[in-house]
Design an enzyme around this catalytic site. Structure first.
Site, PDB file in Angstrom:
ATOM      1  N   ASP A  62       0.685  -1.031   0.254  1.00  0.00           N
ATOM      2  CA  ASP A  62      -0.508  -0.301  -0.173  1.00  0.00           C
ATOM      3  C   ASP A  62       0.849   1.247   0.006  1.00  0.00           C
ATOM      4  O   ASP A  62       2.526   1.261   0.287  1.00  0.00           O
ATOM      5  CB  ASP A  62      -0.902  -0.138   1.417  1.00  0.00           C
ATOM      6  CG  ASP A  62      -0.142  -0.139   2.388  1.00  0.00           C
ATOM      7  OD1 ASP A  62       1.163  -0.178   2.503  1.00  0.00           O
ATOM      8  OD2 ASP A  62      -1.185  -1.602   3.089  1.00  0.00           O
ATOM      9  N   ASP A  66       1.973   4.565   1.502  1.00  0.00           N
ATOM     10  CA  ASP A  66       1.756   5.972   2.841  1.00  0.00           C
ATOM     11  C   ASP A  66       1.849   7.045   2.622  1.00  0.00           C
ATOM     12  O   ASP A  66       2.657   6.986   1.729  1.00  0.00           O
ATOM     13  CB  ASP A  66       2.392   5.638   4.213  1.00  0.00           C
ATOM     14  CG  ASP A  66       1.129   3.414   4.395  1.00  0.00           C
ATOM     15  OD1 ASP A  66       0.352   3.456   4.396  1.00  0.00           O
ATOM     16  OD2 ASP A  66       1.912   2.851   5.414  1.00  0.00           O
ATOM     17  N   ASP A 126      11.656   3.357  13.135  1.00  0.00           N
ATOM     18  CA  ASP A 126      12.666   2.376  13.405  1.00  0.00           C
ATOM     19  C   ASP A 126      14.464   2.036  12.534  1.00  0.00           C
ATOM     20  O   ASP A 126      15.189   2.384  13.001  1.00  0.00           O
ATOM     21  CB  ASP A 126      11.651   1.208  13.079  1.00  0.00           C
ATOM     22  CG  ASP A 126      11.114   0.889  11.373  1.00  0.00           C
ATOM     23  OD1 ASP A 126      10.669   1.532  10.734  1.00  0.00           O
ATOM     24  OD2 ASP A 126      10.420  -0.347  11.376  1.00  0.00           O
TER      25      ASP A 126
HETATM   26  P1  ATP Z   1       5.244  -3.815   5.942  1.00  0.00           P
HETATM   27  O1  ATP Z   1       6.052  -4.058   3.938  1.00  0.00           O
HETATM   28  O2  ATP Z   1       5.353  -4.891   5.887  1.00  0.00           O
HETATM   29  O3  ATP Z   1       4.229  -3.559   5.670  1.00  0.00           O
HETATM   30  P2  ATP Z   1       6.265  -1.342   6.492  1.00  0.00           P
HETATM   31  O4  ATP Z   1       7.765  -0.997   7.089  1.00  0.00           O
HETATM   32  O5  ATP Z   1       5.147  -0.420   5.443  1.00  0.00           O
HETATM   33  O6  ATP Z   1       6.046  -3.133   6.512  1.00  0.00           O
HETATM   34  P3  ATP Z   1       4.062  -0.807   8.126  1.00  0.00           P
HETATM   35  O7  ATP Z   1       4.388  -0.889   9.428  1.00  0.00           O
HETATM   36  O8  ATP Z   1       3.456   0.051   7.249  1.00  0.00           O
HETATM   37  O9  ATP Z   1       5.783  -1.364   7.693  1.00  0.00           O
HETATM   38  O10 ATP Z   1       4.852   0.975   9.057  1.00  0.00           O
HETATM   39  C1  ATP Z   1       4.941   1.713   8.024  1.00  0.00           C
HETATM   40  C2  ATP Z   1       6.235   2.509   7.982  1.00  0.00           C
HETATM   41  O11 ATP Z   1       6.003   3.597   9.384  1.00  0.00           O
HETATM   42  C3  ATP Z   1       7.572   2.034   8.153  1.00  0.00           C
HETATM   43  O12 ATP Z   1       7.919   2.063   7.221  1.00  0.00           O
HETATM   44  C4  ATP Z   1       8.319   3.048   9.529  1.00  0.00           C
HETATM   45  O13 ATP Z   1       8.853   4.235   8.678  1.00  0.00           O
HETATM   46  C5  ATP Z   1       7.651   3.777  10.113  1.00  0.00           C
HETATM   47  N1  ATP Z   1       7.457   2.640  12.004  1.00  0.00           N
HETATM   48  C6  ATP Z   1       6.498   1.204  11.781  1.00  0.00           C
HETATM   49  N2  ATP Z   1       6.342   0.423  13.006  1.00  0.00           N
HETATM   50  C7  ATP Z   1       7.456   1.683  13.164  1.00  0.00           C
HETATM   51  C8  ATP Z   1       7.648   1.113  14.361  1.00  0.00           C
HETATM   52  N3  ATP Z   1       7.279  -0.255  15.396  1.00  0.00           N
HETATM   53  N4  ATP Z   1       8.571   2.512  15.428  1.00  0.00           N
HETATM   54  C9  ATP Z   1       9.497   3.211  13.964  1.00  0.00           C
HETATM   55  N5  ATP Z   1       8.396   3.755  13.622  1.00  0.00           N
HETATM   56  C10 ATP Z   1       8.031   2.217  12.739  1.00  0.00           C
HETATM   57 MG    MG Z   2       3.683  -0.994   5.293  1.00  0.00          MG
END
Ligand code: ATP
Ligand code: MG
Length: 462
Positions: A74, A76, A157
């Site tokens: 997706d 964001d 993160d």
């Molecule tokens: P995925 O592809 O599995 O969704 P993602 O990195 O996009 O991985 P999300 O949970 O969708 O994971 O989170 C979106 C963004 O928010 C991450 O890329 C990161 O920048 C931030 N983020 C998510 N979880 C955390 C956390 N626990 N601490 C700090 N930043 C976070």
């Molecule tokens: Mg994501």
């Protein structure tokens, strides 16, 4: 203010503090992402925000995945518009969240999450986190303050998750050398690893999941404290653990993730006591085969049910509890139900497996002994069960792992593909009687306990 904050966050890592202050703008010729790789919905939102005078960037996982040649799940978006301002701009949008408010903008079936830049929840005057913002382990309880774009990058993160892509200018803004880390396939936490894991221990799991999913190395400093800090996961609300575990199991890389979790000591009390399971040869084989299977299904875009997955992960726990209850003199059926109740209630507390999955998990388990009763009408009745397919797949995995004989699996495969006449022939009464005698003459195994006619399974045992 930012400098002060950076000094604080990076105080134990001066090298990082130098590098983060520098913003790198990476032009499209270098990074190669074109705006047509963004969905029309996300593109439209970004351009409307920008036309209204705000900044708007694709952030997080989507930028990272595009750079790695993967398809983002997706898109964001991050902006300097407040939730109200963003909501005002889009007719089909709504503000969600109480603590930190976000805007969901809908176009067609797609929803884009638009989030205002977030900053550190720091007490300005004393330049440290006020006690009420963290628990006694340093876990951040609030993360809900608006901030600058730079601050928004820093509160994320990993460096590779802190890249901003402007789809109008087609530029990437990189405050933390995430682009270089991504090219070097290094997963590096932002700031002081210990502090960042303490703030949010879920990052321990995210490190393992992202490294396995993206085929990256966890950078040495980022990896070092993981094992020692594993106990912090006990303080994370179970519903968050559940969400993260589900992401991990449905990532298409569940097997390497689970192997890595174990290698880094993160499995204790997380999955169904993976430590115990993986130490039992049958349990390890069963889970390995099942997760490999799941990963393949996900990569082929086939559906995977979380209930089925949890039934797999917990099965050997149930088996061993069931066996010990029977050894203590309980009858097979009550022992099975007791074992199921006990294992599920432990997992509800630890992993918050939502109760909506209970029915599927229990049905799959309770149907297992019924596959072993190849007598009379029972196999026919089993076929009509609405959850037959899942329970059948589960039984085949048990055969493949060596827990049941392959002959049983083969029998069922033949039975399923046969016409009704052949099926009748597969259940001759005499052959069954003989089989019963043969079984009684050899040593009992756990599964034999339910094979004997007196233990034949009722359709609705509850
Ligand atoms: P995925 O592809 O599995 O969704 P993602 O990195 O996009 O991985 P999300 O949970 O969708 O994971 O989170 C979106 C963004 O928010 C991450 O890329 C990161 O920048 C931030 N983020 C998510 N979880 C955390 C956390 N626990 N601490 C700090 N930043 C976070
Ligand atoms: Mg994501």
């Amino acid at each position: 203010m930012i400098r002060k904050f950076l000094r604080k966050v990076f105080s134990r890592n001066p090298a990082a503090s130098e590098s983060i202050a520098r913003l790198n703008i990476i032009p499209s010729q270098r990074h190669g992402i074109r705006r047509n790789q963004i969905t029309p919905c996300a593109l439209k939102i970004a351009s409307q925000l920008q036309q209204a005078g705000f900044s708007a960037y694709i952030v997080g996982g989507a930028v990272r995945d595009l750079l790695l040649g993967l398809t983002p799940k997706d898109f964001d978006m991050a902006t300097n518009a407040t939730p109200e301002q963003a909501h005002h701009l889009f007719r089909r949008s709504r503000i969600i969240g109480r603590r930190f408010r976000l805007v969901h903008v809908m176009c067609g079936a797609e929803t884009v999450e638009v989030s205002t830049f977030r900053g550190p929840s720091l007490d300005d005057e004393h330049n440290h986190r006020p006690a009420q913002l963290t628990d006694q382990h340093g876990r951040l309880l609030h993360d809900n303050v608006f901030g600058s774009q730079e601050e928004d990058a820093i509160r994320r993160d990993f460096t590779i998750n802190a890249l901003f892509y402007d789809p109008i200018k087609e530029e990437i803004l990189d405050y933390l050398n995430g682009y270089e880390d991504l090219e070097a396939k290094k997963l590096r936490i932002i700031g002081d690893p210990v502090q960042r894991y303490r703030e949010d221990p879920v990052r321990l799991l995210r490190a393992v999941r992202l490294a396995a999913k993206l085929g990256m190395q966890i950078e040495a400093e980022t990896a070092k404290p993981i094992g020692d800090l594993a106990p912090l996961l006990q303080n994370v609300p179970p519903s968050r653990l559940f969400d993260e575990m589900l992401k991990l199991l449905l990532s298409g890389h569940a097997l390497p993730c689970v192997v890595e979790l174990r290698a880094r000591g993160l499995h204790h009390g997380l999955l169904p006591m993976l430590d115990i399971i993986l130490e039992q040869p049958l349990g390890e084989r069963f889970i390995t085969i099942a997760l490999k299977n799941t990963d393949e299904r996900i990569r082929e875009n086939k559906p995977v049910s979380p209930g089925f997955l949890f039934a797999i992960l917990l099965w050997h726990e149930v088996l061993s509890k069931w066996n010990s209850l029977q050894s203590a003199g309980e009858k097979p059926w009550p022992a099975l139900f007791k074992a199921i109740d006990q294992i599920l209630s432990i997992q509800h507390k630890k992993l918050a497996i939502p109760r909506r999955f209970d029915a599927v998990i229990q049905e799959i388990w309770v149907m297992q002994p019924r596959f072993e009763v190849r007598a009379g009408r029972k196999p026919f009745r089993l076929l009509t069960h609405p959850r037959f397919r899942a329970a059948y797949d589960f039984m085949l995995l048990r055969c493949e792992s060596g827990e049941l004989s392959m002959e049983l699996g083969e029998w069922w495969k033949t039975f399923l593909s046969a016409d009704s006449e052949k099926r009748e022939k597969m259940l001759p009464k005499q052959a069954l009687a003989k089989k019963g005698r043969r079984r009684r003459s050899r040593k009992k195994t756990s599964s034999d306990l339910v094979l004997e006619p007196e233990n034949a399974i009722p359709i609705n045992p509850h």
